[in-house]
Enzyme design. Structure first.
Site, PDB file in Angstrom:
ATOM      1  N   CYS A  38       0.833  -1.206   0.000  1.00 10.05           N
ATOM      2  CA  CYS A  38       0.000   0.000   0.000  1.00 10.05           C
ATOM      3  C   CYS A  38       0.869   1.259   0.000  1.00 10.05           C
ATOM      4  O   CYS A  38       1.538   1.544  -0.972  1.00 10.05           O
ATOM      5  CB  CYS A  38      -0.986  -0.038   1.166  1.00 10.05           C
ATOM      6  SG  CYS A  38      -2.405   1.068   0.954  1.00 10.05           S
ATOM      7  N   HIS A  54      -3.719  -5.641   1.260  1.00 10.03           N
ATOM      8  CA  HIS A  54      -3.517  -5.931   2.672  1.00 10.03           C
ATOM      9  C   HIS A  54      -4.054  -7.322   2.994  1.00 10.03           C
ATOM     10  O   HIS A  54      -4.952  -7.830   2.325  1.00 10.03           O
ATOM     11  CB  HIS A  54      -4.277  -4.920   3.539  1.00 10.03           C
ATOM     12  CG  HIS A  54      -3.730  -3.542   3.501  1.00 10.03           C
ATOM     13  ND1 HIS A  54      -2.516  -3.201   4.054  1.00 10.03           N
ATOM     14  CD2 HIS A  54      -4.236  -2.389   2.979  1.00 10.03           C
ATOM     15  CE1 HIS A  54      -2.297  -1.901   3.888  1.00 10.03           C
ATOM     16  NE2 HIS A  54      -3.328  -1.390   3.231  1.00 10.03           N
TER      17      HIS A  54
END
Length: 481
Positions: free
Chosen positions: A330, A427
């Site tokens: 991310c 994630h």
């Protein structure tokens, strides 16, 4: 359709785990139970089935209840982006980024959605167990409060006050709280718990009786320190351990100043073939590191500056020269590129910041936020995995031609030409046992047959049994109304 609230005599007294344990204990007693936290401040967030985000602690509590996480479980989430400002998420959706003083003015307007979410949960379940935030003794914040006594009184929810004896001063924590709270707030408190005791709990008998005598509140137990807590996701970055495992393959993760969704690392910390180290501010990256992970961040450009201030950019360059690998997740993926642009000032002051230059990609911050659960196929191993995305910004560039994964047949993430630098927006990937084992083997680490999810479930059961052994759980649940 009853509720009970666990508040803390200070921050980080263990409220989240107590609520998770009580939720699992209530479920095992045959109750339909749900967690609720009116206001949470955390950059560790989870994506819900209804397309919003809540604090990851409430997602763990939902798991303890046997429920899918829902935005009603945490209607107000504050995600710090700087020392003075936070993103405000209401019922799962970002509504603003405000400074602390601005939030004080906004807060009274949030009681309506808080009660709306709470009442929906109450209508669907036998019991709602509510978690407070910080401490009700912070009476300077009492005006417009939605997190502690303001909520308890608005919802007519009885309160148990929890003190942390591991820090010392627990008698003063609880007796002092009563001293500063006004009579109407004190009237909401039905009793207290002592948490995180080490040693023989009988040694605290005199202190326990003193608290009961001074406050007139009933004690519901002394909870010994729960050894299995490390197997459950931590809510606060301050709780991050230095690392875990003593395996031969060495992974180092950078503890960014605005680190987000750091429970991505938990499954790796439990792998016997892995040694995971959390590198803190002021520490150098160990020279024998095999893989560096740059985790998520709530402020990509801000944490790029933080990373450089620690000298980690120099360490990373040396690590790559030695043939090491790097994975950015991310915000960490965005940092690995050539440049991060934020013309609209979405994450902070408008401008652009040079990336680490390890991937041939650029990132443009955009107002829209991607919140989705994702199923993907890892490009290198062909293994399926499930995860979630929770980010702003679009990342494009030549290295996207070598994706990290495929989502619905479309490329996701990027990999360098030599394959040693990887970036992904996904994630939660390492919670997938088969993928984690395949990924570790691909990068030269020893894989195991660890079942991460089963370990979390077992830890929740153990936590519930721990509370049943040391707390008057029946008495607590009997207070709910």
């Amino acid at each position: 359709m009853k509720a009970l609230m666990i508040q803390g005599a200070g921050s980080n007294v263990g409220k989240s785990l107590l609520v998770a344990g009580l939720c699992r204990a209530a479920k095992l007693r045959g109750l339909s139970v749900a967690p609720f936290k009116p206001q949470n401040m955390s950059n560790n967030a989870a994506v819900t089935a209804n397309g919003g985000e809540i604090g990851r602690a409430q997602a763990l509590q939902a798991l303890a209840c046997g429920l899918d996480p829902h935005t009603d479980m945490n209607p107000v989430l504050l995600k710090p982006e700087s020392e003075t400002g936070s993103q405000v998420v209401v019922q799962g959706k970002r509504i603003a980024t405000v400074k602390a003083r601005e939030y004080a003015a906004l807060k009274p307007k949030l009681m309506a959605p808080v009660l709306d979410s709470f009442n929906r949960l109450k209508s669907r379940h036998d019991l709602v167990i509510v978690e407070g935030a910080g401490s009700p003794a912070e009476v300077n914040l009492r005006s417009g409060d939605i997190a502690n006594m303001g909520f308890a009184r608005a919802a007519d929810c009885p309160v148990i006050l929890t003190g942390d004896i591991d820090r010392g001063g627990v008698i003063a924590q609880i007796v002092g709280s009563q001293a500063v709270l006004d009579p109407a707030d004190n009237a909401m408190i039905a009793g207290f718990l002592i948490n995180k005791f080490r040693g023989d709990p009988r040694l605290f008998d005199d202190g326990y009786r003193l608290i009961e005598t001074r406050t007139g509140w009933r004690g519901f137990g002394v909870v010994p320190f729960f050894a299995g807590a490390h197997k459950l996701p931590a809510e606060d970055a301050l709780d991050l351990p230095k690392g875990g495992g003593a395996g031969a393959y060495k992974i180092a993760a950078l503890t960014l100043s605005r680190i987000a969704n750091f429970d991505d690392l938990d499954p790796l910390a439990q792998e016997p073939g892995v040694s995971l180290s959390m590198i803190r501010a002021g520490e150098a990256l160990p020279g024998d590191t095999d893989l560096v992970i740059i985790p998520g961040s709530k402020s990509t450009r801000g944490d790029l500056a933080f990373l450089r201030a620690q000298g980690w950019h120099i360490d990373l360059a040396a690590h790559l020269r030695r043939g090491g690998r790097v994975l950015g997740i991310c915000g960490g993926y965005q940092m690995l590129g050539q440049i991060v642009r934020d013309a609209g000032g979405i994450e902070g002051p408008a401008g652009e910041t040079a990336g680490l230059g390890a991937l041939q990609v650029d990132t443009e911050m955009t107002p829209d936020k991607r919140l989705t659960r994702t199923e993907a196929i890892h490009a290198a191993t062909g293994l399926a995995m499930q995860g979630y995305e929770i980010h702003i910004g679009r990342t494009e560039g030549p290295d996207r031609a070598r994706p990290f994964a495929f989502v619905n047949g479309q490329p996701e993430g990027a990999v360098s030409t030599d394959g040693r630098v990887m970036g992904s927006y996904l994630h939660g990937m390492f919670a997938n046992d088969a993928f984690r084992a395949g990924f570790l083997r691909q990068i030269g680490a020893q894989a195991s047959n660890l079942s991460y999810g089963a370990g979390v479930e077992a830890a929740l059961d153990a936590l519930a049994a721990h509370l049943e052994a040391h707390v008057d759980v029946a008495g607590l649940l009997g207070l709910a109304r």
